[in-house]
Design a protein around this motif. Structure first.
Motif, short mmCIF file in Angstrom:
data_model
loop_
_atom_site.label_atom_id
_atom_site.label_comp_id
_atom_site.label_asym_id
_atom_site.label_seq_id
_atom_site.Cartn_x
_atom_site.Cartn_y
_atom_site.Cartn_z
N ALA A 99 57.58 46.17 23.52
CA ALA A 99 57.28 47.13 22.45
C ALA A 99 56.69 48.41 23.03
CB ALA A 99 56.32 46.51 21.44
N GLN A 100 55.76 48.24 23.96
CA GLN A 100 55.12 49.41 24.57
C GLN A 100 56.13 50.20 25.41
OE1 GLN A 100 51.86 48.37 27.15
NE2 GLN A 100 51.13 50.47 27.30
N GLU A 101 56.97 49.51 26.15
CA GLU A 101 57.96 50.18 27.01
C GLU A 101 58.98 50.95 26.19
OE1 GLU A 101 59.95 51.17 30.62
OE2 GLU A 101 58.00 50.21 30.31
N LEU A 102 59.52 50.32 25.16
CA LEU A 102 60.57 50.96 24.37
C LEU A 102 60.03 52.13 23.56
CD1 LEU A 102 62.60 47.83 23.19
CD2 LEU A 102 62.93 49.25 25.22
N ASP A 103 58.83 52.01 23.05
CA ASP A 103 58.24 53.13 22.32
C ASP A 103 58.02 54.32 23.25
OD1 ASP A 103 58.25 51.76 19.95
OD2 ASP A 103 56.14 51.18 20.02
N ALA A 104 57.64 54.03 24.49
CA ALA A 104 57.39 55.11 25.45
C ALA A 104 58.68 55.85 25.80
CB ALA A 104 56.75 54.55 26.72
N LEU A 105 59.81 55.17 25.72
CA LEU A 105 61.08 55.81 26.05
C LEU A 105 61.47 56.85 24.99
CD1 LEU A 105 63.12 52.76 27.40
CD2 LEU A 105 62.20 54.67 28.71
N GLY A 106 61.08 56.62 23.75
CA GLY A 106 61.20 57.65 22.73
C GLY A 106 62.59 57.96 22.22
N HIS A 107 63.50 57.01 22.26
CA HIS A 107 64.85 57.27 21.76
C HIS A 107 64.89 57.22 20.24
CE1 HIS A 107 65.69 56.40 25.96
NE2 HIS A 107 66.92 56.87 25.80
N THR A 108 65.79 58.00 19.68
CA THR A 108 65.97 58.00 18.23
C THR A 108 66.62 56.71 17.75
OG1 THR A 108 66.28 60.39 18.28
CG2 THR A 108 67.04 59.23 16.30
N THR A 109 67.57 56.20 18.52
CA THR A 109 68.34 55.03 18.10
C THR A 109 68.34 53.97 19.19
OG1 THR A 109 69.79 56.37 16.72
CG2 THR A 109 70.62 54.22 17.38
N ARG A 110 68.09 52.72 18.75
CA ARG A 110 68.07 51.58 19.67
C ARG A 110 69.14 50.58 19.30
NH1 ARG A 110 61.75 49.70 19.47
NH2 ARG A 110 60.78 51.63 20.28
N ILE A 111 69.81 50.09 20.33
CA ILE A 111 70.76 48.99 20.18
C ILE A 111 70.26 47.84 21.03
CG2 ILE A 111 73.14 48.23 20.58
CD1 ILE A 111 73.84 51.33 20.46
N PHE A 112 70.16 46.66 20.45
CA PHE A 112 69.81 45.46 21.22
C PHE A 112 71.09 44.67 21.49
CE2 PHE A 112 65.04 44.67 20.11
CZ PHE A 112 64.72 45.90 20.67
N TRP A 113 71.35 44.41 22.77
CA TRP A 113 72.56 43.71 23.21
C TRP A 113 72.10 42.40 23.86
CZ3 TRP A 113 77.69 46.13 24.46
CH2 TRP A 113 78.52 45.28 25.20
N TYR A 114 72.51 41.28 23.28
CA TYR A 114 72.05 39.98 23.76
C TYR A 114 73.17 39.23 24.51
CZ TYR A 114 68.06 40.35 20.51
OH TYR A 114 66.93 40.74 19.85
N TYR A 115 72.83 38.72 25.69
CA TYR A 115 73.64 37.69 26.35
C TYR A 115 73.01 36.32 26.18
CZ TYR A 115 76.95 40.92 28.41
OH TYR A 115 77.95 41.85 28.56
#
Length: 397
Positions: A99-115
């Motif tokens: 959560a902390q890492e992804l918020d710091a990246l600051g992208h408008t749109t996130r896609i989660f890709w699961y293997y």
């Protein structure tokens, strides 16, 4: 699932706020064996900022952290490191770190890709705009699989907006479990493996002294590999040499056959493979017929063919359907059948078989597969694709 304002233009720009963030959760290590995830995500990084999240490493006394490694300009690796003493809290630790890492990246749109469905345990509450499950294997059938994987996959299918499968057998097994599921079988970097044609490369030093004929296998040696099949083959033809490339995992190496004509040369990099295959006479795929191979679609099948090598395989359903039925791969249920098929293939002229191979492989590049996948992703996000974007190049199931 969070639905953000998709207020950017999809131009493939370099700024992070103009590119979607694609976060991949994988059971495979990036540097283990180069296969489907690495091919697809390398292509994805041309238009997306890609973060590849591996399973955690447990290190005594470690402070919980994410170790980062830059793989490419728009592709980075994240490896969680956790103290084994905190293993009972791993879900909460991982969720907090990510959560902390992804918020710091600051992208408008996130896609989660699961293997791996296992990642749903620590990501289900994290915001994203699209959830994608690329079901490349039936992991619950693999040796050592957690008993919770089946339930975790059910939860993942319930959250997923889009599902891809790595072969026709998996698609047939899962098509009634999700309304937006598409089959994307194994693809190939034909130009990479075509280097093996014509034996123009030097024979690698650890293989050079091995006599011919050489029958070879490359890939992970685990419960999917039929060691008894190989052992009997080697006994039936003691003048044939069997070369095996790849790591041995989840099984005891001491139990593998060690005949004088069986050569275990260990793992090789993806870049090295054509140099080895260039000096083989036949490709061999001695897969066991068990629960772990019921749904596999081996990437090495088109790779062998792109290298110009005739192939003998045990009757894996997707191999039979995609290559055996049209005469590009010989299918053998028993070692004696494999011997007879191999003898016929090694005596047969390569033409016009190679022409048929190249025609078949022309529509199955990783680049084309990714183009089709990307189009479905952007459609699911509701983002218009600009005219400069290449349209899908083949229809998928």
């Amino acid at each position: 699932m969070r639905h953000s304002r998709l207020d950017f233009e999809y131009r493939g720009a370099s700024q992070s706020d103009a590119r979607p963030l694609l976060v991949c959760f994988s059971h495979l290590r990036w540097n283990f064996v180069w296969q489907r995830p690495q091919h697809l995500l390398s292509h994805a990084s041309e238009r997306f900022d890609v973060v590849f999240v591996e399973e955690p490493i447990f290190e005594a006394g470690a402070m919980a952290r994410l170790e980062r490694k830059r793989i490419g300009p728009s592709l980075q690796l994240l490896v969680p490191v956790i103290d084994p003493a905190d293993a009972h809290e791993a879900v909460w630790i991982l969720q907090g770190l990510l959560a902390q890492e992804l918020d710091a990246l600051g992208h408008t749109t996130r896609i989660f890709w699961y293997y791996t469905p296992a990642a749903i345990a620590f990501t289900s509450e994290l915001p994203r705009d699209l959830t994608l499950y690329d079901n490349m294997d039936e992991l619950s059938a693999f040796k050592g699989a957690s008993d919770t994987l089946v339930a975790q996959e059910t939860a993942l299918l319930g959250q997923a907006d889009l599902v891809f499968t790595g072969g026709h057998s998996l698609h047939a097994a899962k098509c009634d479990r999700h309304p937006n599921i598409h089959c994307f079988p194994s693809s190939v970097d034909a130009a990479h493996f075509a280097r093996a044609r014509g034996s123009v490369t030097a024979d690698p030093a650890d293989q050079a002294a091995i006599p011919h004929p050489r029958l070879g296998f490359f890939g992970v040696v685990d419960e999917r590999f039929d060691a008894d099949f190989l052992d009997e083959l080697a006994d039936l033809r003691p003048d044939w040499q069997f070369v095996i490339l790849g790591p041995v995992v989840k099984i005891d190496p001491a139990g593998l056959p060690r005949g004088p004509n069986i050569h275990w040369l260990g793992p090789k990099s993806y870049a090295e493979l054509p140099d080895y295959l260039a000096h083989w006479d036949l490709g061999l795929m001695p897969f066991a017929l068990n629960a772990s191979t019921r749904f596999i679609s081996p990437t090495k099948t088109p790779e062998f063919l792109a290298a110009g090598l005739p192939v003998v395989s045990t009757p894996i359903v997707d191999v039979v359907r995609s290559y055996g039925e049209i005469g590009l791969v010989e299918i053998a249920e028993t070692p004696i059948q494999a011997v007879l098929a191999a003898e016929a293939l090694m005596a047969r002229p390569r033409e016009p078989w190679l022409t048929q191979v190249d025609t078949r492989l022309a529509g199955g590049s990783w680049e084309r597969t990714w183009a089709d996948m990307e189009a479905k992703i952007m459609a699911a996000l509701g983002i218009p694709i600009l005219a400069s974007y290449s349209p899908p190049l083949r229809e998928t199931a």
